[in-house]
Motif scaffolding. Structure first.
Motif, PDB file in Angstrom:
ATOM      1  N   PHE A 199       0.828  -1.209   0.000  1.00  0.00           N
ATOM      2  CA  PHE A 199       0.000   0.000   0.000  1.00  0.00           C
ATOM      3  C   PHE A 199       0.864   1.261   0.000  1.00  0.00           C
ATOM      4  N   PHE A 200       1.943   1.256   0.768  1.00  0.00           N
ATOM      5  CA  PHE A 200       2.855   2.409   0.750  1.00  0.00           C
ATOM      6  C   PHE A 200       3.409   2.615  -0.663  1.00  0.00           C
ATOM      7  N   GLU A 201       3.765   1.500  -1.305  1.00  0.00           N
ATOM      8  CA  GLU A 201       4.302   1.577  -2.664  1.00  0.00           C
ATOM      9  C   GLU A 201       3.235   2.069  -3.649  1.00  0.00           C
ATOM     10  N   GLN A 202       2.018   1.605  -3.470  1.00  0.00           N
ATOM     11  CA  GLN A 202       0.915   2.020  -4.347  1.00  0.00           C
ATOM     12  C   GLN A 202       0.735   3.537  -4.338  1.00  0.00           C
ATOM     13  N   PHE A 203       0.971   4.170  -3.183  1.00  0.00           N
ATOM     14  CA  PHE A 203       0.806   5.614  -3.054  1.00  0.00           C
ATOM     15  C   PHE A 203       2.134   6.360  -3.192  1.00  0.00           C
ATOM     16  N   ASP A 204       3.137   5.681  -3.792  1.00  0.00           N
ATOM     17  CA  ASP A 204       4.442   6.292  -4.082  1.00  0.00           C
ATOM     18  C   ASP A 204       5.133   6.850  -2.844  1.00  0.00           C
ATOM     19  N   LEU A 205       4.998   6.168  -1.720  1.00  0.00           N
ATOM     20  CA  LEU A 205       5.641   6.609  -0.481  1.00  0.00           C
ATOM     21  C   LEU A 205       6.973   5.913  -0.234  1.00  0.00           C
ATOM     22  N   VAL A 206       7.166   4.753  -0.837  1.00  0.00           N
ATOM     23  CA  VAL A 206       8.389   3.971  -0.652  1.00  0.00           C
ATOM     24  C   VAL A 206       8.808   3.393  -2.006  1.00  0.00           C
ATOM     25  N   PRO A 207      10.070   2.994  -2.128  1.00  0.00           N
ATOM     26  CA  PRO A 207      10.504   2.391  -3.395  1.00  0.00           C
ATOM     27  C   PRO A 207       9.969   0.965  -3.554  1.00  0.00           C
ATOM     28  N   HIS A 208      10.032   0.481  -4.773  1.00  0.00           N
ATOM     29  CA  HIS A 208       9.618  -0.894  -5.065  1.00  0.00           C
ATOM     30  C   HIS A 208      10.595  -1.889  -4.439  1.00  0.00           C
ATOM     31  N   VAL A 209      10.063  -2.955  -3.887  1.00  0.00           N
ATOM     32  CA  VAL A 209      10.887  -4.057  -3.371  1.00  0.00           C
ATOM     33  C   VAL A 209      10.583  -5.272  -4.231  1.00  0.00           C
ATOM     34  N   PRO A 210      11.610  -5.934  -4.761  1.00  0.00           N
ATOM     35  CA  PRO A 210      11.369  -7.108  -5.608  1.00  0.00           C
ATOM     36  C   PRO A 210      10.690  -8.233  -4.825  1.00  0.00           C
ATOM     37  N   SER A 211       9.918  -9.027  -5.524  1.00  0.00           N
ATOM     38  CA  SER A 211       9.144 -10.076  -4.860  1.00  0.00           C
ATOM     39  C   SER A 211      10.022 -11.168  -4.256  1.00  0.00           C
ATOM     40  N   TRP A 212      11.266 -11.325  -4.720  1.00  0.00           N
ATOM     41  CA  TRP A 212      12.143 -12.334  -4.118  1.00  0.00           C
ATOM     42  C   TRP A 212      12.449 -12.008  -2.657  1.00  0.00           C
ATOM     43  N   ALA A 213      12.182 -10.787  -2.228  1.00  0.00           N
ATOM     44  CA  ALA A 213      12.423 -10.404  -0.832  1.00  0.00           C
ATOM     45  C   ALA A 213      11.488 -11.155   0.121  1.00  0.00           C
ATOM     46  N   ALA A 214      10.482 -11.832  -0.417  1.00  0.00           N
ATOM     47  CA  ALA A 214       9.545 -12.577   0.429  1.00  0.00           C
ATOM     48  C   ALA A 214      10.258 -13.651   1.262  1.00  0.00           C
ATOM     49  N   VAL A 215      11.210 -14.343   0.663  1.00  0.00           N
ATOM     50  CA  VAL A 215      11.901 -15.421   1.391  1.00  0.00           C
ATOM     51  C   VAL A 215      12.710 -14.875   2.566  1.00  0.00           C
ATOM     52  N   PRO A 216      13.540 -13.845   2.371  1.00  0.00           N
ATOM     53  CA  PRO A 216      14.255 -13.316   3.536  1.00  0.00           C
ATOM     54  C   PRO A 216      13.320 -12.765   4.621  1.00  0.00           C
ATOM     55  N   VAL A 217      12.216 -12.127   4.222  1.00  0.00           N
ATOM     56  CA  VAL A 217      11.282 -11.593   5.221  1.00  0.00           C
ATOM     57  C   VAL A 217      10.669 -12.747   6.019  1.00  0.00           C
ATOM     58  N   PHE A 218      10.270 -13.809   5.334  1.00  0.00           N
ATOM     59  CA  PHE A 218       9.734 -14.984   6.036  1.00  0.00           C
ATOM     60  C   PHE A 218      10.782 -15.553   6.993  1.00  0.00           C
ATOM     61  N   ALA A 219      12.037 -15.666   6.518  1.00  0.00           N
ATOM     62  CA  ALA A 219      13.104 -16.222   7.350  1.00  0.00           C
ATOM     63  C   ALA A 219      13.359 -15.357   8.580  1.00  0.00           C
ATOM     64  N   ILE A 220      13.282 -14.045   8.416  1.00  0.00           N
ATOM     65  CA  ILE A 220      13.464 -13.151   9.563  1.00  0.00           C
ATOM     66  C   ILE A 220      12.343 -13.371  10.575  1.00  0.00           C
ATOM     67  N   GLY A 221      11.098 -13.493  10.088  1.00  0.00           N
ATOM     68  CA  GLY A 221       9.977 -13.761  10.987  1.00  0.00           C
ATOM     69  C   GLY A 221      10.137 -15.089  11.703  1.00  0.00           C
ATOM     70  N   LEU A 222      10.590 -16.102  10.974  1.00  0.00           N
ATOM     71  CA  LEU A 222      10.841 -17.419  11.574  1.00  0.00           C
ATOM     72  C   LEU A 222      11.914 -17.309  12.645  1.00  0.00           C
ATOM     73  N   GLY A 223      12.968 -16.544  12.360  1.00  0.00           N
ATOM     74  CA  GLY A 223      14.045 -16.345  13.325  1.00  0.00           C
ATOM     75  C   GLY A 223      13.578 -15.603  14.566  1.00  0.00           C
ATOM     76  N   ILE A 224      12.747 -14.580  14.371  1.00  0.00           N
ATOM     77  CA  ILE A 224      12.207 -13.830  15.508  1.00  0.00           C
ATOM     78  C   ILE A 224      11.387 -14.757  16.397  1.00  0.00           C
ATOM     79  N   ALA A 225      10.553 -15.584  15.768  1.00  0.00           N
ATOM     80  CA  ALA A 225       9.725 -16.518  16.543  1.00  0.00           C
ATOM     81  C   ALA A 225      10.608 -17.474  17.338  1.00  0.00           C
ATOM     82  N   SER A 226      11.688 -17.953  16.745  1.00  0.00           N
ATOM     83  CA  SER A 226      12.596 -18.854  17.450  1.00  0.00           C
ATOM     84  C   SER A 226      13.280 -18.143  18.608  1.00  0.00           C
ATOM     85  N   CYS A 227      13.694 -16.895  18.389  1.00  0.00           N
ATOM     86  CA  CYS A 227      14.333 -16.129  19.471  1.00  0.00           C
ATOM     87  C   CYS A 227      13.356 -15.871  20.610  1.00  0.00           C
ATOM     88  N   MET A 228      12.118 -15.591  20.283  1.00  0.00           N
ATOM     89  CA  MET A 228      11.122 -15.351  21.327  1.00  0.00           C
ATOM     90  C   MET A 228      10.903 -16.631  22.131  1.00  0.00           C
TER      91      MET A 228
END
Length: 188
Positions: free
Chosen positions: A154-183
């Protein structure tokens, strides 16, 4: 211990961040990229070993998790080799047509191997409580991905942030998985 794992994670983030900064600032090219990949690999192996040692000492290690760790390491290596190989072939040989699509799929093979490793972990784990923890961590990673992708979209749709390539989904998921493990580590 938690301190060792936390220290390794902080050290990895600092070293990789400094390496990425140096690559951007000084254009270190392939040698710089390979150095960062090697450092990431060293830290990953150390983290897996420390994590396995901690799990064994606390009685929460399972053979299924050991197999998962090895599968993820192999999948990660396939991903990195596929990524660097695809970038090199694209930049140096400039393929087109169906061959370009096939080469672009290279890094995806490692990601598919990671997904299979996660599914096999859940299927192979005999301890229901450990399986519950793995599923819960995976759902947290998925929730992190879905939330950040939606908000960023939504931020990107309204030109508030730059485009992020869709391959970034895997690292974001991995970061969330890591956060859950740390918690989870924090709760014992």
């Amino acid at each position: 211990s938690n301190r060792t794992i936390t220290a390794l994670v902080i050290a990895e983030m600092a070293v990789l961040g400094a390496g990425a900064w140096a690559m951007i600032r000084y254009d270190l090219g392939w040698p710089g990229a390979l150095t960062i990949v090697a450092l990431a690999g060293v830290f990953a192996v150390l983290l897996f070993r420390v994590g396995e040692r901690r799990a064994r000492s606390s009685g929460s290690f399972s053979c299924a998790m050991g197999r998962y760790n090895r599968r993820i390491m192999v999948a990660s290596a396939v991903y990195v080799v596929g990524l660097f190989g695809a970038i090199w072939v694209h930049d140096e040989l400039g393929p087109s047509g169906p061959l370009a699509f096939l080469i672009a799929l290279g890094p995806s093979v490692g990601v598919l191997m990671m997904v299979v490793a996660m599914a096999r972990l859940i299927a192979e784990e005999q301890d229901e409580y450990l399986r519950y923890r793995y599923v819960r961590s995976s759902l947290f990673g998925l929730g992190t991905l879905l939330t950040l992708a939606t908000v960023w979209g939504f931020f990107e749709q309204f030109d508030l942030v730059p485009h992020v390539p869709s391959w970034a989904a895997v690292p974001v998921f991995a970061i969330g998985l890591g956060i859950a493990s740390c918690m989870r580590w924090g709760r014992g």
